[in-house]
Design a protein around this motif. Structure first.
Motif, mmCIF file in Angstrom:
data_model
loop_
_atom_site.group_PDB
_atom_site.id
_atom_site.type_symbol
_atom_site.label_atom_id
_atom_site.label_comp_id
_atom_site.label_asym_id
_atom_site.label_seq_id
_atom_site.Cartn_x
_atom_site.Cartn_y
_atom_site.Cartn_z
ATOM 1 N N PRO A 81 50.104 -1.149 -66.727
ATOM 2 C CA PRO A 81 51.446 -1.696 -66.479
ATOM 3 C C PRO A 81 52.592 -0.942 -67.128
ATOM 4 O O PRO A 81 52.424 -0.210 -68.104
ATOM 5 N N ASP A 82 53.759 -1.189 -66.548
ATOM 6 C CA ASP A 82 55.021 -0.791 -67.177
ATOM 7 C C ASP A 82 55.483 -1.867 -68.153
ATOM 8 O O ASP A 82 56.142 -1.572 -69.150
ATOM 9 N N ASN A 83 55.154 -3.118 -67.827
ATOM 10 C CA ASN A 83 55.598 -4.266 -68.621
ATOM 11 C C ASN A 83 54.413 -5.193 -68.859
ATOM 12 O O ASN A 83 53.495 -5.269 -68.054
ATOM 13 N N MET A 84 54.477 -5.932 -69.980
ATOM 14 C CA MET A 84 53.412 -6.865 -70.329
ATOM 15 C C MET A 84 54.006 -8.174 -70.824
ATOM 16 O O MET A 84 55.047 -8.183 -71.484
ATOM 17 N N GLY A 85 53.308 -9.270 -70.519
ATOM 18 C CA GLY A 85 53.654 -10.566 -71.061
ATOM 19 C C GLY A 85 52.386 -11.282 -71.473
ATOM 20 O O GLY A 85 51.277 -10.876 -71.123
ATOM 21 N N MET A 86 52.542 -12.369 -72.216
ATOM 22 C CA MET A 86 51.386 -13.148 -72.652
ATOM 23 C C MET A 86 51.732 -14.625 -72.711
ATOM 24 O O MET A 86 52.769 -15.005 -73.256
ATOM 25 N N ALA A 127 45.124 -3.888 -68.950
ATOM 26 C CA ALA A 127 46.394 -4.271 -69.572
ATOM 27 C C ALA A 127 47.025 -3.140 -70.361
ATOM 28 O O ALA A 127 48.251 -3.046 -70.454
ATOM 29 N N SER A 128 46.215 -2.269 -70.951
ATOM 30 C CA SER A 128 46.770 -1.237 -71.825
ATOM 31 C C SER A 128 47.070 0.074 -71.105
ATOM 32 O O SER A 128 47.823 0.897 -71.629
ATOM 33 N N THR A 129 46.528 0.286 -69.903
ATOM 34 C CA THR A 129 46.711 1.588 -69.243
ATOM 35 C C THR A 129 47.453 1.533 -67.911
ATOM 36 O O THR A 129 47.912 2.556 -67.420
#
Length: 332
Positions: A208-213, A204-206
């Motif tokens: 993606p360009d985008n993150m959601g939760m 998740a930290s290395t």
């Protein structure tokens, strides 16, 4: 190139239990996005809803004009061919060789000759580092190889959108690191829109360009990776820090009394701190430059005024440093 996936007001229930409600976000074309969330928050249900395998009660999923929820079945069937889906366990047929597993979608959904099928299958196997394993059965190979075989099968129809469910499930940290690099390399080669569902913090930290939760039946946030990685939202901070103290409990969210007691006892030391952002992975040496990078940067710059100060600072620092991280090596 990938296409935008526009999700509007999506709500899904099973009986009286609401899984999530009113989800609204856009997966930008050609970029890699990650959806996080504690176990049981409906991340896999979300993936299956995007491709039309499950029918939410409300909302739309728009893919180049086709609504994957409400359009006629024939239109959904045709639009589904734009997707590649990598299941959590690989979902390989145990009695078929890796070659035949990967060839299966081509034989099922196209009229290509066996010569054409062989060319495509070997190209995809080469992309994921499986050349030489064509005649092996799924039971004869490692979990990491099964993951890569599942990914190769997801690629044979040249999808514009790739959905990946828990790619790290069953893998050790080293193989997970190789898989993370493989996902970046694939995006560089095919420029597809990618959505990864995971609760692995390294991916998740290395990647993606985008993150959601997702949490408590809602979308906590979705946006540029810097938005979540700098977030002081208690549930995001707890999840990214991997702490027991915070809103997330073992089986459900904690009540206000428990949270107040944790704060009184000093069990939330991370709240308010500035989190150091790990750099996003670059493609391996010899791979193409990711076309998504300049597109994403232009998009993020246009929305800078809408982002919190911490996210803006992180983006500005990334721009100053070039946003690069050294990484490489072949897939394991």
């Amino acid at each position: 190139m990938g296409v935008d996936v526009v999700i509007k007001g999506l709500t899904k229930s099973f009986g009286e239990q609401t899984v999530w409600q009113n989800l609204t976000l856009t997966l930008p074309a050609g970029e890699i996005s990650v959806m996080l969330g504690p176990s049981g928050t409906g991340k896999t249900v979300f993936l299956k809803s995007l491709i039309g395998l499950l029918k939410p009660e409300e909302g739309e999923v728009l893919v180049d004009g086709t609504d994957m929820i409400n359009s006629p079945e024939q239109e959904i069937y045709e639009a589904r061919k734009r997707f590649g889906l990598m299941f959590q366990d690989g979902a390989l047929f145990g009695s078929l060789t890796l070659y035949d597993n990967i060839a299966f979608p081509l034989r099922e959904h196209t009229r290509r000759t066996e010569t054409e099928i062989r060319r495509i299958v070997l190209e995809r196997m080469d992309m994921v580092g499986l050349i030489g394993a064509e005649d092996k059965l799924p039971g004869e190979i490692s979990g990491g190889m099964r993951k890569r075989a599942g990914l190769a099968r997801a690629l044979v129809l040249d999808p514009q959108i790739i959905l990946i469910d828990e790619p790290d499930s069953g893998l050790d940290p080293v193989r997970t690191a190789y898989l993370s690099q493989l996902l970046i390399d694939l995006n560089a080669q095919i420029d597809a829109t990618m959505l990864i569902v995971t609760h692995n913090l390294d991916i998740a930290s290395t990647v993606p360009d985008n993150m959601g939760m997702l949490y408590r039946r809602n979308l906590v946030a979705f946006g540029p990776r810097e938005l979540l990685l700098t977030s002081q939202e208690p549930v995001v901070d707890q999840f990214l820090s991997g702490r027991r103290a915070g809103p997330i409990g073992m089986s459900e969210e904690k009540d206000a009394t428990t949270l107040a007691a944790e704060r009184r006892d000093g069990l939330h030391p991370g709240e308010g701190r500035v989190r150091t952002l790990p750099a996003q992975l670059d493609p391996s040496p010899g791979m193409p430059v990711r076309q998504a990078v300049p597109r994403r940067m232009n998009r993020v710059l246009r929305m800078m005024s809408q982002l919190p100060p911490a996210a803006r600072r992180a983006i500005e620092l990334s721009m100053l440093s070039g946003g690069r991280a050294a990484a490489g090596g072949p897939p394991a």
